[in-house]
Scaffold this motif. Structure first.
Motif, PDB file in Angstrom:
ATOM      1  N   GLY A 249       0.859  -1.214   0.099  1.00 42.25           N
ATOM      2  CA  GLY A 249      -0.024   0.102   0.081  1.00 42.25           C
ATOM      3  C   GLY A 249       0.939   1.171   0.055  1.00 42.25           C
ATOM      4  O   GLY A 249       0.247   2.349   0.258  1.00 42.25           O
ATOM      5  N   THR A 250       2.207   1.269  -0.111  1.00 50.63           N
ATOM      6  CA  THR A 250       2.948   2.239  -0.263  1.00 50.63           C
ATOM      7  C   THR A 250       2.570   3.068  -1.469  1.00 50.63           C
ATOM      8  O   THR A 250       2.478   2.621  -2.642  1.00 50.63           O
ATOM      9  CB  THR A 250       4.374   1.680  -0.332  1.00 50.63           C
ATOM     10  OG1 THR A 250       4.732   1.162   0.855  1.00 50.63           O
ATOM     11  CG2 THR A 250       5.479   3.074  -0.450  1.00 50.63           C
ATOM     12  N   THR A 251       2.502   4.463  -1.275  1.00 53.97           N
ATOM     13  CA  THR A 251       2.276   5.344  -2.190  1.00 53.97           C
ATOM     14  C   THR A 251       3.504   5.623  -3.110  1.00 53.97           C
ATOM     15  O   THR A 251       4.646   5.394  -2.910  1.00 53.97           O
ATOM     16  CB  THR A 251       1.440   6.557  -1.939  1.00 53.97           C
ATOM     17  OG1 THR A 251       2.441   7.127  -0.916  1.00 53.97           O
ATOM     18  CG2 THR A 251       0.448   6.206  -0.947  1.00 53.97           C
ATOM     19  N   ALA A 252       3.229   6.267  -4.349  1.00 57.10           N
ATOM     20  CA  ALA A 252       4.393   6.736  -5.031  1.00 57.10           C
ATOM     21  C   ALA A 252       5.196   7.945  -4.258  1.00 57.10           C
ATOM     22  O   ALA A 252       6.455   7.905  -4.512  1.00 57.10           O
ATOM     23  CB  ALA A 252       3.851   7.130  -6.426  1.00 57.10           C
ATOM     24  N   GLY A 253       4.462   8.559  -3.536  1.00 57.76           N
ATOM     25  CA  GLY A 253       5.206   9.709  -2.859  1.00 57.76           C
ATOM     26  C   GLY A 253       6.054   9.284  -1.785  1.00 57.76           C
ATOM     27  O   GLY A 253       7.070   9.447  -1.537  1.00 57.76           O
ATOM     28  N   GLN A 254       5.442   8.172  -0.849  1.00 61.08           N
ATOM     29  CA  GLN A 254       6.364   7.599   0.324  1.00 61.08           C
ATOM     30  C   GLN A 254       7.277   6.951  -0.570  1.00 61.08           C
ATOM     31  O   GLN A 254       8.301   6.553  -0.020  1.00 61.08           O
ATOM     32  CB  GLN A 254       5.426   6.604   0.928  1.00 61.08           C
ATOM     33  CG  GLN A 254       4.078   7.291   1.411  1.00 61.08           C
ATOM     34  CD  GLN A 254       3.192   6.369   2.276  1.00 61.08           C
ATOM     35  OE1 GLN A 254       2.921   5.455   1.504  1.00 61.08           O
ATOM     36  NE2 GLN A 254       2.471   6.765   3.223  1.00 61.08           N
TER      37      GLN A 254
ATOM     38  N   GLY B 157      -5.242   4.113  -1.360  1.00 59.39           N
ATOM     39  CA  GLY B 157      -4.477   3.144  -2.377  1.00 59.39           C
ATOM     40  C   GLY B 157      -2.909   3.086  -2.161  1.00 59.39           C
ATOM     41  O   GLY B 157      -2.429   3.463  -1.332  1.00 59.39           O
ATOM     42  N   GLY B 158      -2.495   2.787  -3.185  1.00 54.80           N
ATOM     43  CA  GLY B 158      -1.016   2.491  -3.263  1.00 54.80           C
ATOM     44  C   GLY B 158      -0.457   1.345  -4.211  1.00 54.80           C
ATOM     45  O   GLY B 158      -1.382   0.837  -4.736  1.00 54.80           O
ATOM     46  N   TYR B 159       0.732   1.040  -3.910  1.00 53.13           N
ATOM     47  CA  TYR B 159       1.315  -0.168  -4.669  1.00 53.13           C
ATOM     48  C   TYR B 159       1.499  -1.314  -3.831  1.00 53.13           C
ATOM     49  O   TYR B 159       1.892  -1.140  -2.521  1.00 53.13           O
ATOM     50  CB  TYR B 159       2.626   0.150  -5.299  1.00 53.13           C
ATOM     51  CG  TYR B 159       2.674   1.254  -6.248  1.00 53.13           C
ATOM     52  CD1 TYR B 159       2.165   0.907  -7.685  1.00 53.13           C
ATOM     53  CD2 TYR B 159       2.893   2.350  -5.973  1.00 53.13           C
ATOM     54  CE1 TYR B 159       2.069   2.076  -8.756  1.00 53.13           C
ATOM     55  CE2 TYR B 159       3.073   3.558  -7.016  1.00 53.13           C
ATOM     56  CZ  TYR B 159       2.748   3.387  -8.361  1.00 53.13           C
ATOM     57  OH  TYR B 159       2.356   4.085  -9.335  1.00 53.13           O
ATOM     58  N   ARG B 160       1.027  -2.514  -4.208  1.00 47.29           N
ATOM     59  CA  ARG B 160       1.159  -3.726  -3.515  1.00 47.29           C
ATOM     60  C   ARG B 160       1.584  -4.949  -4.553  1.00 47.29           C
ATOM     61  O   ARG B 160       1.248  -4.741  -5.761  1.00 47.29           O
ATOM     62  CB  ARG B 160       0.137  -4.039  -2.585  1.00 47.29           C
ATOM     63  CG  ARG B 160      -1.355  -4.314  -3.246  1.00 47.29           C
ATOM     64  CD  ARG B 160      -2.479  -4.565  -2.534  1.00 47.29           C
ATOM     65  NE  ARG B 160      -2.867  -3.308  -1.809  1.00 47.29           N
ATOM     66  CZ  ARG B 160      -2.744  -2.948  -0.382  1.00 47.29           C
ATOM     67  NH1 ARG B 160      -2.254  -3.948   0.213  1.00 47.29           N
ATOM     68  NH2 ARG B 160      -3.086  -2.075  -0.128  1.00 47.29           N
ATOM     69  N   LEU B 161       2.156  -5.837  -3.963  1.00 49.28           N
ATOM     70  CA  LEU B 161       2.646  -7.154  -4.718  1.00 49.28           C
ATOM     71  C   LEU B 161       1.451  -8.038  -4.892  1.00 49.28           C
ATOM     72  O   LEU B 161       0.405  -8.211  -4.277  1.00 49.28           O
ATOM     73  CB  LEU B 161       3.864  -8.052  -4.147  1.00 49.28           C
ATOM     74  CG  LEU B 161       5.014  -7.090  -4.124  1.00 49.28           C
ATOM     75  CD1 LEU B 161       5.910  -8.124  -3.231  1.00 49.28           C
ATOM     76  CD2 LEU B 161       5.751  -6.640  -5.237  1.00 49.28           C
TER      77      LEU B 161
ATOM     78  N   ALA C 152      -1.734  -1.459  -8.507  1.00 49.21           N
ATOM     79  CA  ALA C 152      -1.851  -0.176  -8.077  1.00 49.21           C
ATOM     80  C   ALA C 152      -3.456   0.131  -7.654  1.00 49.21           C
ATOM     81  O   ALA C 152      -4.259  -0.184  -8.438  1.00 49.21           O
ATOM     82  CB  ALA C 152      -1.318   0.692  -9.116  1.00 49.21           C
ATOM     83  N   GLU C 153      -3.619   0.606  -6.753  1.00 49.88           N
ATOM     84  CA  GLU C 153      -5.060   0.908  -6.105  1.00 49.88           C
ATOM     85  C   GLU C 153      -5.154   2.212  -5.982  1.00 49.88           C
ATOM     86  O   GLU C 153      -3.909   3.145  -5.653  1.00 49.88           O
ATOM     87  CB  GLU C 153      -5.256   0.319  -4.771  1.00 49.88           C
ATOM     88  CG  GLU C 153      -5.362  -1.214  -4.960  1.00 49.88           C
ATOM     89  CD  GLU C 153      -5.496  -1.929  -3.595  1.00 49.88           C
ATOM     90  OE1 GLU C 153      -6.169  -1.230  -2.770  1.00 49.88           O
ATOM     91  OE2 GLU C 153      -5.458  -3.121  -3.460  1.00 49.88           O
TER      92      GLU C 153
END
Length: 317
Positions: free
Chosen positions: A23-28, A62-66, A56-57
């Motif tokens: 759930g890490t965002t692009a900014g993080q 949202g954020g990225y997750r595997l 990507a959610e």
């Protein structure tokens, strides 16, 4: 994994971040990589090109997750993580310096799996560091410890076979609430149906663990470490009552939780509890308290204190 600024190194670091924090965002992600958000998205693209499904959610949560079913590469470490791991192992189990030790053999496998540069440093740290064994520490059987932890997780009652200081084994049905590591020793915090009370048992003295069909519900507000401290001095064979001739706030810093419960009594305070080893209680615990005291109850503890006093008295001509 050595820390670097190459696209490959940053892509691997991106994978590590997503493993640890879905759930890490692009900014993080950009902040942790030290790059722009556009560059962070580029590293996400590199992972996707390599066959790693990154989902990507959108939205505030949202954020990225595997993606599910991802086959991850072998575990990777930074240089600091690898060396910190070796130091923690040697600190917790000095015998791991020896490759024939159980934990030492496992540590050898970890070191061999590290990249050459980091592995060389980790091997050197292990080879040239000296670790003094802790004589008070205990090493419980890994299989029995694992069985207890599984019972804690599944909330299943167990039948334990325990061997105390006397050497005589006995059985008890217990509800295992937690396994707690305290100052190099492993303890089982549980409700004993034999005593119908909270009890603490040293895991290294447990000889067998058998799961029973009954389930249990631990206390909702359970703090395992605090509960262990409160109950280490409860339920032993020999009663103790010690009066300290000083106020509570002066005495309290010198009292360990296993010694019992310390309560104010006017301009003095009273320590009440139990012990299974009066000699140790006298010569290791009471002798270390630099405050005058009187042992009011517990003939076994009184005798142990008298022995210590006589030995110290003979030390002076």
């Amino acid at each position: 994994m050595p820390t670097g600024s190459s696209p490959t190194a940053r892509a691997l670091r991106t994978l590590e971040i997503l493993q640890a924090r879905p759930g890490t965002t692009a900014g993080q992600l950009a902040e942790q990589l030290g790059v722009t958000e556009r560059a962070a998205r580029r590293y996400i693209g590199i992972l996707r090109e390599a066959g790693v499904p990154v989902e990507a959610e959108r939205g505030p949560y949202g954020g990225y997750r595997l993606g599910r079913g991802t086959r991850l590469p072998p575990v990777v470490f930074t240089e600091e993580q690898a060396l910190g791991l070796v130091m923690a192992v040697l600190d917790g189990q000095p015998a791991a310096i020896d490759a024939d030790d159980l934990v030492g053999a496992a540590l050898s496998k970890v070191i061999r799996a590290l990249p050459e540069g980091i592995g060389r440093q980790a091997a050197a740290l292990r080879a040239y560091a000296s670790a003094a064994p802790d004589r008070k520490a205990s090493r419980p059987d890994p299989a029995l410890t694992s069985a207890l932890v599984a019972a804690v997780a599944d909330r299943r009652r167990v039948l334990i076979t325990y061997r105390g200081e006397s050497g005589d084994p006995w059985d008890a049905e217990v509800d295992p609430w937690a396994v707690v590591v305290r100052f190099g020793r492993w303890y089982l915090l549980c409700h004993s149906h034999r005593a119908d009370a909270i009890r603490t048992y040293r895991v290294d003295r447990i000889r067998a663990v058998d799961r029973l069909p009954q389930s249990f519900t631990p206390p909702a507000d359970l703090d395992p470490v605090a509960a262990l401290d409160q109950n280490l001095g409860v339920g032993w064979k020999y009663a103790t009552r010690v009066v300290f001739h000083a106020p509570l706030d002066e005495v309290a810093p010198w009292i360990r939780p296993p010694m019992g419960r310390l309560e104010a009594d006017g301009d003095r305070c009273v320590l009440t509890g139990t012990t299974g080893n009066p000699r140790m209680y006298a010569q290791e615990w009471l002798a270390a308290v630099p405050i005058d005291f009187t042992v009011e109850d517990g003939p076994e503890l009184r005798a142990a204190v008298a022995t210590v006093a006589a030995r110290f008295g003979k030390a002076l001509p």
